[in-house]
Design an enzyme around this catalytic site. Structure first.
Site: not given
Ligand code: GLC
Length: 799
Positions: A405, A408, A483
């Site tokens: 995650d 980017e 998100d």
């Molecule tokens: C980001 C991700 C989400 C995750 C969060 C905490 O917002 O997109 O899926 O739960 O980070 O790790």
């Protein structure tokens, strides 16, 4: 011939006059007076690469997007010169390069224009960063529509829109917000029943304008790099999407459990809560294969560590969950906490693996743990190191899969939301700034993760998931749409995003079911599950701070609906797996928007809601509250209502009933849908029979069922079972032939065949030309028959 050549360009008339031409086998070089070189490479009969150099110099030819196994080869290639143009001809298309302007026109062999330059290639020097801003403009053909482009949260048809590619952490994005998490600079054009595709393989910030600024012009440009694009000719869209997907690659088959249901939240902890969650699934008999641990399992958000207060013995917990059928998936982010007492940080520091700023200092930015540094995943040595970091997590602790995650990379508290643009990257030996590496950073991270997971779960198959992606990422990973928000509009967005991703080469995708931010009510959650089970990746995830989002968090009615639909997902696993196999093997997108399914029907060009799941199932989610039904478009052909068996003539819009427990669901006539029994998780039961739902059709249809061991790599050695069925329905008979391939022996002996829509009563049944007593094959006297799995011909004779 190009007629309108009288274009003024930068004050000069015809600065692009071709002065030199050269052919080297499949490559053609056109050099202009002002130092532009156009390189045209014929890759396949219908796939051509166009590359433009300025100042007589090409940049090193390197791409992260192109698959090493992309197909190559053509069977015919001719070229010709006239007084005004050069012509290159393959067995499918003709490319014309205008001598005065370097403009390109591509047509089919009948002379129908597929795609043509307007100004064509042009550029501006970039004084601030060096290099050029490179641009291409094309003529928009009459009635042209545009599709593809990754995760854009906007209408499926991009006509009239401008979009850009710069992977961005876009918390709670809105409809039409752009850019989002993916950069997939690939679009499909469709006009006059001709589809073609363009993949602009440039990792800088890119923009695409689909007749937005000028009605008759479609253009694309980049803030740096080269004008380097691939052209694919259809004329049907299927060929275009498959050719692009072939070029950028497909994933291996995932373990079958990865196609089951996954439950996630930010975050499930401590261990006791995870255990309770798992138990609740089994107690309520709601199928589930995977549980996700978000960042809080770590010690202070340090990747590759555990918070031992929350999870005192992760290995034991993971083993125990596994005994109950649950696979544990954990999150790993790219930001490594700046901490001299943290071994991962120290190792990366020592080995000089972190990204640096232009003048030398290590790049830092805030993420969950506070100040972080970021490994340069564009360095192959760093990727190797990163892959090895998974040894403990996977091989020793027993984690089954990994979720990448914030790659980017997301950086908090800075307006750019990401690394500074002067940050340096290795780019596999082509050092560059973040301007060029940004869009591929996340893909290179998950690529390294994939290598590590693959190595340490071996002989099992890896499963990884990423948020950020550039074209080609699908070779390594699945993905989700980031998100989103628990609103009805986001249910619509999830539907178009997943279809669009499938058209953009990346089929293994799903949304955070129920919405990540905010909380859905039971109705929205139920509707989202009804859609989510038809997405290749099926996971509930939520931010967790607005309330619970487990299947039982609403009322009993919702829980029952969720269970019913997850059960349907598990029944459809062999169908879904066959879809994946087709994607992996033949580059076929797992979901197909209606325009892909039937481009000849103009009604499909602007549809967004309906899609084809695999080859045979038509799905149309309900995307509004309080609905008892909705209008939907049925593509041409005949469709059986999955719920009632009613046969519907397509090619028209209709009102269909869809109370809260029903999603409009239809099966194409002639389809054979394989089903497993309901399981609580993949592998819970030995499959003792395969159900085949056979939908009668007058005429001939083909269908396929692919199976293998559901894990491991034996399938690559021929250890799979491929059943090709040919259905031939007549007024008073139905013949099903089976052609088998592969050496995998499926555990079941029989097919349970449900004959749906038979227009006659069964008088007799022959299996491989031998009449069998009806009582023996039709024990219940209804239209269900039991037949040995190895039959070659099943003949059902009507009274
Ligand atoms: C980001 C991700 C989400 C995750 C969060 C905490 O917002 O997109 O899926 O739960 O980070 O790790």
């Amino acid at each position: 011939m190009i007629t309108n050549t009288e274009i003024e360009y930068k004050g000069n008339l015809y600065p692009n006059q071709i002065v030199d031409f050269k052919q080297e086998t499949d490559k053609f070089y056109f050099t202009t007076e002002n130092g532009v070189i156009l390189e045209i490479t014929v890759l396949r009969n219908s796939a051509i690469r166009f590359r433009y150099a300025t100042d007589y110099r090409f940049q090193p030819d390197f791409s992260y997007a192109i698959s090493p196994t992309a197909s190559k080869g053509y069977n015919q290639l001719e070229s010709e010169e006239t007084s005004t143009e050069y012509l290159i001809r393959t067995s499918k298309i003709q490319i014309l390069v205008d001598k005065k302007s370097l403009r390109v026109q591509i047509s089919d062999l009948e002379g129908n224009i597929i795609n043509e330059d307007e100004s064509g290639f042009h550029w501006e020097e970039n004084h601030e960063h060096g290099g050029n801003n490179v641009k291409m403009s094309k003529i928009t053909q009459t009635g042209e529509s545009y599709y593809g482009m990754g995760d854009k949260a906007t209408h499926t048809n991009l006509k009239g829109k401008r979009v850009s590619n710069w992977v961005t952490d876009q918390y709670a994005y809105t409809k039409d917000q752009d850019p989002l998490y993916k950069a997939i600079p690939f679009y499909i054009g469709l006009h006059n029943n001709i589809a073609y595709g363009i993949f602009f393989d440039n990792t800088f910030h890119t923009c695409f304008d689909f007749s937005h600024e000028r009605r008759h012009v479609t253009s694309f440009w980049a803030d740096g790099g080269e004008m380097n694009y691939y052209f694919f000719y259809g004329p049907d869209m299927g060929r275009v999407v498959r050719a692009y997907t072939d070029l950028t690659g497909t994933p291996e088959l995932p373990p079958l459990w990865a196609l089951g249901f996954h439950q996630s939240k930010w975050s499930y902890y401590p261990e006791s809560r995870v255990k309770k969650l798992a138990k609740k699934f089994r107690d309520l008999k709601i199928p589930c294969d995977a549980i996700y641990l978000d960042i809080d399992y770590m010690d202070g958000f340090r990747c590759f560590t555990w918070d031992k207060k929350k999870f005192p013995d992760p290995k034991r917990m993971i083993d125990e969950l596994y005994k109950d059928g649950f696979k544990t998936v954990v999150m790993i982010d790219p930001g490594i906490k700046v901490d001299r007492n943290y071994w991962v940080y120290n190792e990366a520091l020592e080995k000089d693996y972190f990204c640096k700023r232009a003048d030398g200092p290590i790049m830092q930015g805030k993420v969950w743990p506070g100040e972080c540094s970021f490994p340069d995943f564009t360095n192959p040595e760093v990727r190797k190191w990163w892959a090895e970091l998974y040894k403990e997590l996977i091989a020793e602790t027993g984690v089954h899969a990994v979720w990448n995650d914030m790659n980017e990379p997301a950086v908090m508290e800075v307006p750019s939301k990401t690394a500074p643009l002067d940050t340096r990257h290795d780019y596999d030996g082509h050092p560059c700034s973040h301007r060029k590496a940004h869009n591929v950073y996340g893909t290179q991270m998950v690529r390294a993760t994939y290598e590590g997971v693959k190595k340490y779960v071996y002989p099992k198959r890896p499963f990884v998931i990423t948020r950020a992606a550039y074209a080609g990422a699908q070779r390594f990973t699945s993905t989700w749409t980031g998100d989103n928000v628990a609103t009805w509009e986001h249910l619509w967005i999830a539907n178009v995003q997943v279809q669009r991703m499938c058209m953009s080469g990346m089929s293994f995708v799903g949304s955070d079911i129920g919405g990540f931010a905010e909380q859905p009510n039971g109705e929205l959650f139920a509707r989202w599950i009804q859609l989510g089970i038809f997405h290749p990746f099926c996971r509930v995830h939520s931010s967790g701070d607005h309330g619970d989002q487990e299947p039982w968090s609403f009322d009993k009615e919702v829980t029952d609906i969720v269970r019913d639909y997850l059960e349907l997902r598990y029944q459809l696993l062999p169908y879904l797996y066959t879809m994946f196999w087709r994607y992996s093997e033949d580059n076929v997108p797992m979901l197909k928007p209606l325009v892909y399914y039937d481009q000849e029907d103009p009604q499909t060009h602007f549809r967004t809601d309906e899609f084809i799941f695999g080859e045979e199932i038509l799905v149309c989610p309900v995307q509004e509250p309080n609905a008892k039904g909705r209008r939907m478009y049925f593509p041409r052909g005949k469709w059986y209502d999955y719920w009632s068996g009613e046969l519907i003539e397509g090619g028209m819009e209709k009102w269909v009933l869809a109370d809260i427990d029903r999603i409009p669901l239809y099966v194409r006539e002639g389809a054979i849908i394989p089903k497993y029994p309901v399981q609580q998780y993949v592998g819970e039961k030995e499959i003792t029979e395969l159900t085949l739902d056979i939908y009668y059709k007058e005429g001939v249809e083909k269908s396929t069922v692919y199976e293998d061991a559901q894990e491991g790599y034996d399938y690559t050695k021929g250890y799979y079972s491929l059943r090709n069925f040919k259905l031939n329905g007549k007024e008073k008979e139905l013949i099903i032939q089976q052609f088998k391939n592969g050496t995998y022996i499926t555990p079941y002996e029989h097919f349970r065949i449900n004959l749906i829509g038979l227009p006659f009563a069964i008088k007799a049944i022959e299996v491989d030309n031998v009449e069998v007593p009806l009582k023996q094959v039709k024990p219940n006297g209804d239209n269900t028959i039991m037949v040995h799995k190895d039959f070659t011909e099943l003949h059902i004779i009507g009274a």
